[in-house]
Design a protein around this motif. Structure first.
Motif, PDB file in Angstrom:
ATOM      1  N   TRP A  64       0.828  -1.206   0.000  1.00 49.13           N
ATOM      2  CA  TRP A  64       0.000   0.000   0.000  1.00 49.13           C
ATOM      3  C   TRP A  64       0.865   1.260   0.000  1.00 49.13           C
ATOM      4  O   TRP A  64       0.514   2.261  -0.643  1.00 49.13           O
ATOM      5  N   LEU A  65       1.995   1.216   0.687  1.00 50.21           N
ATOM      6  CA  LEU A  65       2.901   2.362   0.696  1.00 50.21           C
ATOM      7  C   LEU A  65       3.443   2.631  -0.706  1.00 50.21           C
ATOM      8  O   LEU A  65       3.504   3.784  -1.157  1.00 50.21           O
ATOM      9  N   GLU A  68       0.706   4.202  -2.750  1.00 51.83           N
ATOM     10  CA  GLU A  68       0.489   5.617  -2.430  1.00 51.83           C
ATOM     11  C   GLU A  68       1.621   6.495  -2.953  1.00 51.83           C
ATOM     12  O   GLU A  68       1.382   7.560  -3.549  1.00 51.83           O
ATOM     13  N   TYR A  72      -0.666   5.294  -7.123  1.00 49.13           N
ATOM     14  CA  TYR A  72      -1.497   4.115  -7.433  1.00 49.13           C
ATOM     15  C   TYR A  72      -1.163   3.530  -8.805  1.00 49.13           C
ATOM     16  O   TYR A  72      -2.033   3.192  -9.593  1.00 49.13           O
ATOM     17  N   THR A 198       1.079   3.435   7.575  1.00 51.43           N
ATOM     18  CA  THR A 198       1.831   2.200   7.331  1.00 51.43           C
ATOM     19  C   THR A 198       3.065   2.048   8.218  1.00 51.43           C
ATOM     20  O   THR A 198       3.515   0.942   8.490  1.00 51.43           O
ATOM     21  N   ARG A 282     -10.607   0.865  -0.643  1.00 50.34           N
ATOM     22  CA  ARG A 282      -9.400   1.389  -0.016  1.00 50.34           C
ATOM     23  C   ARG A 282      -8.597   0.242   0.602  1.00 50.34           C
ATOM     24  O   ARG A 282      -8.834  -0.927   0.321  1.00 50.34           O
ATOM     25  N   ALA A 283      -7.690   0.593   1.506  1.00 51.30           N
ATOM     26  CA  ALA A 283      -6.819  -0.414   2.100  1.00 51.30           C
ATOM     27  C   ALA A 283      -7.607  -1.466   2.873  1.00 51.30           C
ATOM     28  O   ALA A 283      -7.238  -2.639   2.887  1.00 51.30           O
TER      29      ALA A 283
END
Length: 440
Positions: A64-65, A68, A72, A198, A282-283
């Motif tokens: 996810w990091l 971001e 994306y 994160t 989302r996450a």
């Protein structure tokens, strides 16, 4: 697809070079948790419960990091995966040689210390707001180098903790822990990322490695089923490769593992893409998909543990699970809604862990003790070494053909690999057995 009439011959070929284990008598017994009667393995198992949860939290947080930091971009995620797994191509075979030469327990302690440092540095950079995409790439490569050393060492160390008769059960229990962590880790990570970001997940993973180090340090070395240490000599890597080449059934299993893991088992990467780009979640949505997949893998691992305490691993199960994995993955790709897709991940996880557990146990129980480190190094290479291909391929396919494409293309590739290897095995059984390879 089905192989009939020659299963006994298959098992004979795969076990032709087994050697008796050294060490104390193996603890007898059946049941899903039979291996836990062994103290050293209980210590290892307990540490893995904590550490694997932290590892899965870090994997979700890292993906996810990268997502971001890159705006994306699915290709950036593929690059991160490739960097993390490229060291496997370079180091896993040599790691297997090293594992045969040294005390595996002490080597694992050193590697876990390195994991503590890498996770801690990434957490510190993220928490302080200094992290950049290249930092994640560099530390992913460092983590990959440590993993390339750790996985074949840990895999070959399992037999030393439990003895040869309990290897299938111990392998399955390891997967149970791994996949229980895959249920808990992503579920916690998905919500934790939203609440605290994160960075603290990387810090938590660093702390979790201390449990593994403690478990390894508390073991009783005299109770291990220790393999004889192989003296340093020239040509040991080539010797290991010749050993595998001389056992065609073992070689075919490794070929199947390579194709299924490289092209079929890419959904651990593509789930983030599907969650964000197909279903616009989302996450937390990504974490829920990972959890649904883990429900299937955890259930499959428990079934494998029970099966492993009762019977030897089977080539038939390996082929059928590879075929089922590909078929289910292909069907899942065309599920119309987020809920339907999430539900389809449960049987996909079950088939995946059945395939991986069976392959691991089949290789470990069929290899000569003096060769275990080197053969497991090769096994890790074919299992993980294709990720530098599969990772960028997944990102490219998702960006070019849509987020669903890695699923149906990977699924069809797994089906083709299962069918192809089944045909090769059927033909091999009709040919005379080759002479035993002498590795003097």
């Amino acid at each position: 697809m089905s192989i009939t009439g020659s299963e006994a011959r298959t098992q004979h070929e795969l076990s032709a070079t087994r050697e008796p284990a050294e060490g104390p008598p193996a603890t007898a017994g059946r049941g899903t948790f039979a291996s836990l009667r062994i103290r050293n393995y209980r210590l290892f198992f307990s540490g893995q419960i904590v550490s694997n949860t932290g590892t899965w939290m870090q994997r979700i947080a890292q993906d996810w990091l990268v997502f971001e930091l890159s705006g994306y971009n699915p290709v950036a995620l593929g690059v991160a995966v490739a960097l993390q797994f490229t060291p496997t191509l370079l180091l896993s075979l040599w790691a297997g040689v090293l594992a045969d030469r040294v005390d595996k327990r002490k080597l694992l302690i050193a590697i876990q210390t390195g994991n503590f440092v890498v996770a801690g540095v990434l957490g510190a950079l993220d928490v302080t707001g200094l992290v950049q995409l290249w930092h994640v790439y560099a530390l992913a490569f460092g983590l990959g180098a440590l993993s390339a050393m750790e996985v074949p060492t840990r895999q070959s160390f399992v037999a030393e903790m439990v003895g040869p008769r309990q290897v299938p059960n111990a392998v399955a229990l390891n997967s149970s822990v791994f996949n229980m962590a895959r249920i808990v880790g992503p579920a916690v990570a998905g919500f934790a990322i939203v609440l605290v970001g994160t960075g603290w997940l990387f810090v938590a993973n660093a702390v979790s490695t201390l449990a593994v180090i403690a478990g390894l340090a508390l073991m009783r070395p005299e109770e291990l089923f220790s393999a004889p240490v192989v003296a340093r000599a020239k040509g040991q890597l080539r010797e290991g490769l010749r050993y595998v080449r001389g056992h065609r059934e073992l070689l075919t299993v490794l070929v199947l593992v390579f194709f299924v893991s490289t092209f079929g088992i890419t959904f651990f990467t593509s789930l983030a893409i599907v969650a964000a780009n197909v279903f616009d979640t989302r996450a937390d949505g990504y974490g829920l998909l990972s959890t649904m997949l883990a429900v299937g893998t955890f259930t499959g691992a428990l079934a494998a543990a029970r099966r492993g305490s009762r019977r030897a691993p089977s080539v038939r199960v390996l082929l059928l699970s590879a075929f089922a994995l590909g078929a289910i993955e292909t069907v899942a790709a065309f599920m119309p809604s987020y809920v339907a897709f999430a539900v389809a991940l449960v049987p996909l996880g079950f088939a995946t862990i059945t395939f991986l557990n069976t392959a691991n146990a089949l290789v470990q129980t069929s290899v000569a003790q003096r060769m275990r480190g080197r053969v497991m190094g090769l096994y890790v290479l074919v299992l993980i070494g294709g990720n530098p291909i599969g990772g960028p391929m997944t990102g490219w396919l998702a960006g070019t053909l849509g987020g669903r494409s890695p699923f149906y293309i990977g699924g069809l590739a797994a089906v083709a690999a299962a069918v192809g290897c089944a045909l090769v095995l059927r033909r091999a059984r009709r040919a005379p057995l080759p002479p035993e390879v002498k590795l003097g």
